[in-house]
Every structure is written in structure tokens, then in C-alpha cells.
Design a protein around this motif. Structure first.
Motif, mmCIF file in Angstrom:
data_model
loop_
_atom_site.group_PDB
_atom_site.id
_atom_site.type_symbol
_atom_site.label_atom_id
_atom_site.label_comp_id
_atom_site.label_asym_id
_atom_site.label_seq_id
_atom_site.Cartn_x
_atom_site.Cartn_y
_atom_site.Cartn_z
ATOM 1 N N SER A 122 0.844 -1.199 0.000
ATOM 2 C CA SER A 122 0.000 0.000 0.000
ATOM 3 C C SER A 122 0.882 1.252 0.000
ATOM 4 O O SER A 122 2.032 1.231 0.449
ATOM 5 C CB SER A 122 -0.920 0.013 1.216
ATOM 6 O OG SER A 122 -0.191 0.297 2.385
ATOM 7 N N ALA A 123 0.323 2.326 -0.506
ATOM 8 C CA ALA A 123 1.070 3.588 -0.566
ATOM 9 C C ALA A 123 1.445 4.071 0.834
ATOM 10 O O ALA A 123 2.523 4.629 1.040
ATOM 11 C CB ALA A 123 0.254 4.642 -1.297
ATOM 12 N N ASP A 124 0.562 3.842 1.809
ATOM 13 C CA ASP A 124 0.859 4.255 3.186
ATOM 14 C C ASP A 124 2.094 3.544 3.723
ATOM 15 O O ASP A 124 2.910 4.119 4.428
ATOM 16 C CB ASP A 124 -0.330 3.967 4.105
ATOM 17 C CG ASP A 124 -1.525 4.850 3.781
ATOM 18 O OD1 ASP A 124 -1.316 5.935 3.193
ATOM 19 O OD2 ASP A 124 -2.639 4.454 4.114
ATOM 20 N N TRP A 125 2.218 2.287 3.393
ATOM 21 C CA TRP A 125 3.339 1.490 3.903
ATOM 22 C C TRP A 125 4.614 1.751 3.106
ATOM 23 O O TRP A 125 5.691 1.918 3.660
ATOM 24 C CB TRP A 125 2.978 0.006 3.858
ATOM 25 C CG TRP A 125 3.978 -0.870 4.511
ATOM 26 C CD1 TRP A 125 4.462 -0.782 5.795
ATOM 27 C CD2 TRP A 125 4.660 -1.967 3.924
ATOM 28 N NE1 TRP A 125 5.371 -1.767 6.031
ATOM 29 C CE2 TRP A 125 5.515 -2.519 4.903
ATOM 30 C CE3 TRP A 125 4.627 -2.557 2.669
ATOM 31 C CZ2 TRP A 125 6.320 -3.612 4.655
ATOM 32 C CZ3 TRP A 125 5.429 -3.652 2.433
ATOM 33 C CH2 TRP A 125 6.262 -4.166 3.417
ATOM 34 N N SER A 126 4.498 1.801 1.779
ATOM 35 C CA SER A 126 5.703 1.963 0.960
ATOM 36 C C SER A 126 6.281 3.368 1.027
ATOM 37 O O SER A 126 7.467 3.555 0.767
ATOM 38 C CB SER A 126 5.419 1.579 -0.499
ATOM 39 O OG SER A 126 4.425 2.403 -1.041
ATOM 40 N N GLY B 38 16.020 -7.076 -6.267
ATOM 41 C CA GLY B 38 17.159 -7.078 -7.178
ATOM 42 C C GLY B 38 17.048 -8.190 -8.206
ATOM 43 O O GLY B 38 15.978 -8.693 -8.499
ATOM 44 N N GLY B 39 18.170 -8.566 -8.780
ATOM 45 C CA GLY B 39 18.151 -9.592 -9.809
ATOM 46 C C GLY B 39 17.896 -9.011 -11.181
ATOM 47 O O GLY B 39 17.797 -7.799 -11.360
ATOM 48 N N ARG B 40 17.799 -9.884 -12.144
ATOM 49 C CA ARG B 40 17.571 -9.472 -13.527
ATOM 50 C C ARG B 40 16.157 -9.847 -13.951
ATOM 51 O O ARG B 40 15.657 -10.909 -13.610
ATOM 52 C CB ARG B 40 18.567 -10.170 -14.449
ATOM 53 C CG ARG B 40 20.007 -9.916 -14.087
ATOM 54 C CD ARG B 40 20.560 -8.795 -14.928
ATOM 55 N NE ARG B 40 21.983 -8.644 -14.702
ATOM 56 C CZ ARG B 40 22.495 -7.587 -14.121
ATOM 57 N NH1 ARG B 40 21.746 -6.635 -13.694
ATOM 58 N NH2 ARG B 40 23.788 -7.490 -13.970
ATOM 59 N N VAL B 41 15.545 -8.991 -14.721
ATOM 60 C CA VAL B 41 14.214 -9.254 -15.241
ATOM 61 C C VAL B 41 14.321 -10.210 -16.418
ATOM 62 O O VAL B 41 15.169 -10.038 -17.288
ATOM 63 C CB VAL B 41 13.548 -7.931 -15.681
ATOM 64 C CG1 VAL B 41 12.227 -8.196 -16.351
ATOM 65 C CG2 VAL B 41 13.388 -7.013 -14.492
ATOM 66 N N ASN B 42 13.474 -11.218 -16.451
ATOM 67 C CA ASN B 42 13.432 -12.145 -17.575
ATOM 68 C C ASN B 42 12.514 -11.554 -18.639
ATOM 69 O O ASN B 42 11.311 -11.439 -18.414
ATOM 70 C CB ASN B 42 12.921 -13.515 -17.124
ATOM 71 C CG ASN B 42 13.020 -14.550 -18.207
ATOM 72 O OD1 ASN B 42 12.846 -14.257 -19.384
ATOM 73 N ND2 ASN B 42 13.287 -15.773 -17.812
ATOM 74 N N PRO B 43 13.040 -11.155 -19.807
ATOM 75 C CA PRO B 43 12.227 -10.475 -20.815
ATOM 76 C C PRO B 43 11.138 -11.359 -21.427
ATOM 77 O O PRO B 43 10.237 -10.842 -22.084
ATOM 78 C CB PRO B 43 13.249 -10.042 -21.869
ATOM 79 C CG PRO B 43 14.391 -10.957 -21.688
ATOM 80 C CD PRO B 43 14.427 -11.333 -20.239
ATOM 81 N N ILE B 44 11.202 -12.649 -21.213
ATOM 82 C CA ILE B 44 10.165 -13.538 -21.757
ATOM 83 C C ILE B 44 9.041 -13.716 -20.753
ATOM 84 O O ILE B 44 7.863 -13.743 -21.126
ATOM 85 C CB ILE B 44 10.787 -14.899 -22.132
ATOM 86 C CG1 ILE B 44 11.775 -14.702 -23.274
ATOM 87 C CG2 ILE B 44 9.706 -15.909 -22.507
ATOM 88 C CD1 ILE B 44 12.582 -15.914 -23.614
ATOM 89 N N LEU C 131 13.886 -4.599 1.489
ATOM 90 C CA LEU C 131 14.200 -6.005 1.723
ATOM 91 C C LEU C 131 15.680 -6.277 1.517
ATOM 92 O O LEU C 131 16.283 -7.071 2.223
ATOM 93 C CB LEU C 131 13.382 -6.891 0.778
ATOM 94 C CG LEU C 131 11.866 -6.798 0.947
ATOM 95 C CD1 LEU C 131 11.182 -7.617 -0.130
ATOM 96 C CD2 LEU C 131 11.466 -7.271 2.325
ATOM 97 N N VAL C 132 16.269 -5.610 0.525
ATOM 98 C CA VAL C 132 17.670 -5.818 0.175
ATOM 99 C C VAL C 132 18.345 -4.452 0.086
ATOM 100 O O VAL C 132 17.815 -3.525 -0.501
ATOM 101 C CB VAL C 132 17.788 -6.547 -1.189
ATOM 102 C CG1 VAL C 132 19.234 -6.749 -1.569
ATOM 103 C CG2 VAL C 132 17.051 -7.866 -1.151
ATOM 104 N N HIS C 133 19.515 -4.326 0.669
ATOM 105 C CA HIS C 133 20.257 -3.060 0.640
ATOM 106 C C HIS C 133 21.359 -3.141 -0.413
ATOM 107 O O HIS C 133 22.548 -3.161 -0.100
ATOM 108 C CB HIS C 133 20.866 -2.771 2.011
ATOM 109 C CG HIS C 133 19.863 -2.383 3.040
ATOM 110 N ND1 HIS C 133 19.583 -1.072 3.332
ATOM 111 C CD2 HIS C 133 19.057 -3.133 3.809
ATOM 112 C CE1 HIS C 133 18.661 -1.027 4.264
ATOM 113 N NE2 HIS C 133 18.322 -2.268 4.568
ATOM 114 N N ASP C 134 20.973 -3.202 -1.681
ATOM 115 C CA ASP C 134 21.962 -3.220 -2.761
ATOM 116 C C ASP C 134 21.667 -2.075 -3.722
ATOM 117 O O ASP C 134 20.808 -1.244 -3.464
ATOM 118 C CB ASP C 134 22.008 -4.571 -3.474
ATOM 119 C CG ASP C 134 20.696 -4.912 -4.155
ATOM 120 O OD1 ASP C 134 19.780 -4.060 -4.199
ATOM 121 O OD2 ASP C 134 20.585 -6.024 -4.673
ATOM 122 N N GLU C 135 22.383 -2.025 -4.837
ATOM 123 C CA GLU C 135 22.231 -0.889 -5.751
ATOM 124 C C GLU C 135 20.893 -0.876 -6.475
ATOM 125 O O GLU C 135 20.453 0.166 -6.946
ATOM 126 C CB GLU C 135 23.367 -0.858 -6.762
ATOM 127 C CG GLU C 135 23.325 -1.987 -7.773
ATOM 128 C CD GLU C 135 24.399 -1.857 -8.817
ATOM 129 O OE1 GLU C 135 24.650 -0.741 -9.305
ATOM 130 O OE2 GLU C 135 25.006 -2.882 -9.143
#
Length: 82
Positions: free
Chosen positions: A19-23, A70-76, A31-35
């Protein structure tokens, strides 16, 4: 939720509703502290590195992108869910 089990979608994807209130709450932690969750990150575009200020920027992306893992999006797979 697991997309393939509950939404009959492709295996390997997950969805979450934040929800917008939470985010947008200042107390919400990523969840992850990366770039990938930092302000200025965009998919495969790496963040600029400054040797004078080591580490990533302190600011996170707004909204629910704060909770990306994070991670990579699978374009398929992604068009199958949209």
C-alpha cells in the motif's frame, strides 16, 4: 504470492502488493540493501561510483520499488504476467 501456483502464471515470478501508506512510510525498510533499490538505479544501468564517497547513495527509490529484491528481469516471463 507465488505466480505459478496461485495465478497460473509462469514459474519463477512473484508478486507483492504494498500500500502507498506502507511503501511511502519513512520507517519502512527495503528487503535488500543493494544498488537495485537505490535512487537512480534503472534495470541494468549501474550506478555511478565516486571514489571520494564510497558506497551507494543513501536514498532509496520511491514507492514499492523500495521492496524489489534485485536480480535481472526475464524479458520472456514479464510480458506473460502483464
Amino acid at each position: 504470492c507465488s505466480v505459478h501456483k496461485w495465478l497460473f502464471g509462469p514459474y519463477g515470478l512473484s508478486l507483492v502488493y504494498a500500500s502507498a501508506d506502507w511503501s511511502n512510510n519513512e520507517l519502512s525498510e527495503p528487503l535488500v540493501h543493494d544498488e537495485h533499490t537505490r535512487l537512480g538505479a534503472d534495470g541494468d544501468t549501474p550506478l555511478a561510483f565516486d571514489a571520494q564517497k564510497p558506497g551507494y547513495l543513501e536514498d532509496f527509490q520511491p514507492g514499492s520499488k523500495l521492496f524489489d529484491a534485485g536480480g535481472r528481469v526475464n524479458p520472456i516471463l514479464v510480458p506473460m504476467v502483464e
